[in-house]
Design a protein around this motif. Structure first.
Motif, PDB file in Angstrom:
ATOM      1  N   SER A 194     -33.112  14.680 -12.996  1.00  0.00           N
ATOM      2  CA  SER A 194     -32.546  15.620 -14.339  1.00  0.00           C
ATOM      3  C   SER A 194     -32.593  17.222 -14.264  1.00  0.00           C
ATOM      4  O   SER A 194     -31.946  17.190 -15.285  1.00  0.00           O
ATOM      5  N   SER A 195     -33.469  17.905 -13.357  1.00  0.00           N
ATOM      6  CA  SER A 195     -33.652  19.090 -13.407  1.00  0.00           C
ATOM      7  C   SER A 195     -32.066  19.996 -12.657  1.00  0.00           C
ATOM      8  O   SER A 195     -31.829  19.436 -11.937  1.00  0.00           O
ATOM      9  N   ARG A 196     -31.579  20.381 -14.041  1.00  0.00           N
ATOM     10  CA  ARG A 196     -30.989  21.726 -13.348  1.00  0.00           C
ATOM     11  C   ARG A 196     -31.321  22.453 -12.868  1.00  0.00           C
ATOM     12  O   ARG A 196     -30.717  23.834 -12.874  1.00  0.00           O
ATOM     13  N   ASN A 197     -33.015  23.417 -13.387  1.00  0.00           N
ATOM     14  CA  ASN A 197     -33.334  24.412 -13.328  1.00  0.00           C
ATOM     15  C   ASN A 197     -33.494  24.958 -11.686  1.00  0.00           C
ATOM     16  O   ASN A 197     -33.469  24.473 -10.203  1.00  0.00           O
ATOM     17  N   GLY A 198     -32.348  26.116 -11.235  1.00  0.00           N
ATOM     18  CA  GLY A 198     -32.499  26.537  -9.648  1.00  0.00           C
ATOM     19  C   GLY A 198     -33.674  27.083  -8.970  1.00  0.00           C
ATOM     20  O   GLY A 198     -33.320  27.070  -8.035  1.00  0.00           O
ATOM     21  N   ARG A 199     -35.408  26.991  -9.869  1.00  0.00           N
ATOM     22  CA  ARG A 199     -36.220  26.960  -8.744  1.00  0.00           C
ATOM     23  C   ARG A 199     -36.071  25.521  -7.907  1.00  0.00           C
ATOM     24  O   ARG A 199     -36.540  25.769  -6.553  1.00  0.00           O
ATOM     25  N   ASP A 200     -35.800  24.579  -8.840  1.00  0.00           N
ATOM     26  CA  ASP A 200     -36.354  23.502  -7.953  1.00  0.00           C
ATOM     27  C   ASP A 200     -35.229  22.766  -7.695  1.00  0.00           C
ATOM     28  O   ASP A 200     -35.372  22.771  -6.454  1.00  0.00           O
ATOM     29  N   VAL A 201     -33.713  23.337  -7.300  1.00  0.00           N
ATOM     30  CA  VAL A 201     -32.819  23.362  -6.685  1.00  0.00           C
ATOM     31  C   VAL A 201     -33.353  23.723  -4.778  1.00  0.00           C
ATOM     32  O   VAL A 201     -32.911  23.405  -4.208  1.00  0.00           O
ATOM     33  N   ASN A 202     -33.371  25.475  -5.917  1.00  0.00           N
ATOM     34  CA  ASN A 202     -33.553  25.737  -4.343  1.00  0.00           C
ATOM     35  C   ASN A 202     -34.721  25.348  -3.342  1.00  0.00           C
ATOM     36  O   ASN A 202     -34.651  24.910  -2.340  1.00  0.00           O
ATOM     37  N   ARG A 203     -36.303  24.992  -4.278  1.00  0.00           N
ATOM     38  CA  ARG A 203     -37.056  24.924  -3.940  1.00  0.00           C
ATOM     39  C   ARG A 203     -37.378  23.697  -2.984  1.00  0.00           C
ATOM     40  O   ARG A 203     -37.752  23.057  -1.506  1.00  0.00           O
ATOM     41  N   ALA A 204     -36.044  22.518  -3.771  1.00  0.00           N
ATOM     42  CA  ALA A 204     -35.881  20.817  -2.784  1.00  0.00           C
ATOM     43  C   ALA A 204     -35.146  21.427  -1.419  1.00  0.00           C
ATOM     44  O   ALA A 204     -35.534  20.800  -0.742  1.00  0.00           O
ATOM     45  N   TYR A 205     -34.343  22.743  -1.487  1.00  0.00           N
ATOM     46  CA  TYR A 205     -33.520  22.700  -0.139  1.00  0.00           C
ATOM     47  C   TYR A 205     -34.349  23.200   0.918  1.00  0.00           C
ATOM     48  O   TYR A 205     -34.374  23.032   2.371  1.00  0.00           O
ATOM     49  N   ASP A 206     -35.441  23.917   0.068  1.00  0.00           N
ATOM     50  CA  ASP A 206     -35.839  24.785   1.323  1.00  0.00           C
ATOM     51  C   ASP A 206     -36.958  23.947   2.260  1.00  0.00           C
ATOM     52  O   ASP A 206     -37.658  23.928   2.964  1.00  0.00           O
ATOM     53  N   LEU A 207     -37.526  22.701   1.078  1.00  0.00           N
ATOM     54  CA  LEU A 207     -38.289  21.614   2.096  1.00  0.00           C
ATOM     55  C   LEU A 207     -37.475  20.844   2.938  1.00  0.00           C
ATOM     56  O   LEU A 207     -38.519  19.862   3.504  1.00  0.00           O
ATOM     57  N   GLY A 208     -35.913  20.765   2.770  1.00  0.00           N
ATOM     58  CA  GLY A 208     -35.554  19.941   3.741  1.00  0.00           C
ATOM     59  C   GLY A 208     -34.692  18.858   3.347  1.00  0.00           C
ATOM     60  O   GLY A 208     -34.063  17.972   4.028  1.00  0.00           O
ATOM     61  N   ALA A 209     -34.371  19.202   1.544  1.00  0.00           N
ATOM     62  CA  ALA A 209     -33.843  18.021   1.082  1.00  0.00           C
ATOM     63  C   ALA A 209     -31.704  18.220   1.297  1.00  0.00           C
ATOM     64  O   ALA A 209     -32.107  19.400   1.920  1.00  0.00           O
ATOM     65  N   ASN A 210     -31.315  16.718   1.512  1.00  0.00           N
ATOM     66  CA  ASN A 210     -30.154  16.708   2.840  1.00  0.00           C
ATOM     67  C   ASN A 210     -28.815  16.715   1.023  1.00  0.00           C
ATOM     68  O   ASN A 210     -27.891  17.688   1.474  1.00  0.00           O
TER      69      ASN A 210
END
Length: 135
Positions: free
Chosen positions: A87-103
């Motif tokens: 449910s998070s639209r937080n830009g930091r969450d988005v970036n962190r998820a991709y940095d950790l390898g989210a597809n």
């Protein structure tokens, strides 16, 4: 023939019900296994390799970020596609998820019709079109 399972890591019972219902209505035949916290996700993944992981970020015990980081450091698991469904639209969450390898990073739709449409797209892209890695 081996059944390709989907792992849903989600702690909200309403979201679990709606996501499973949307998969059913979309005609997706892959079984959906559900675990409700990060600790159980890791236990599950120590025994099973699903074809796709749908991962919420805000989880009890171990966060979705920690689960994602753990998955991507395991040779047996790191190629499994992980779609963050949160449910998070937080830009930091988005970036962190991709940095950790989210597809992929998808914000959960509020309306059921939109969730149904999303599950159809997940089915087409991740389960039909996407080339699966050798396990």
């Amino acid at each position: 023939m081996k059944t390709e399972r989907i792992l849903l890591v989600e702690d909200n019972p309403d979201d679990i019900f709606m996501i499973k219902r949307a998969f059913e209505k979309a005609g997706i035949v892959n079984p959906v296994d559900v675990v409700e916290d990060g600790e159980r996700a890791i236990e599950y993944l120590n025994s099973y390799s699903p074809v796709l992981i749908l991962l919420d970020l805000k989880l009890p015990r171990i966060s979705g970020f920690e689960v994602l980081e753990w998955i991507k450091t395991r040779e047996k698991l790191r190629r499994i596609p992980v779609v963050v469904l949160t449910s998070s639209r937080n830009g930091r969450d988005v970036n962190r998820a991709y940095d950790l390898g989210a597809n992929s990073y998808i914000v959960k739709p509020v309306r059921f019709e939109d969730l149904l449409d999303l599950t159809k797209h997940i089915n087409i892209y991740w389960l039909m079109l996407n080339e699966k890695p050798e396990v």
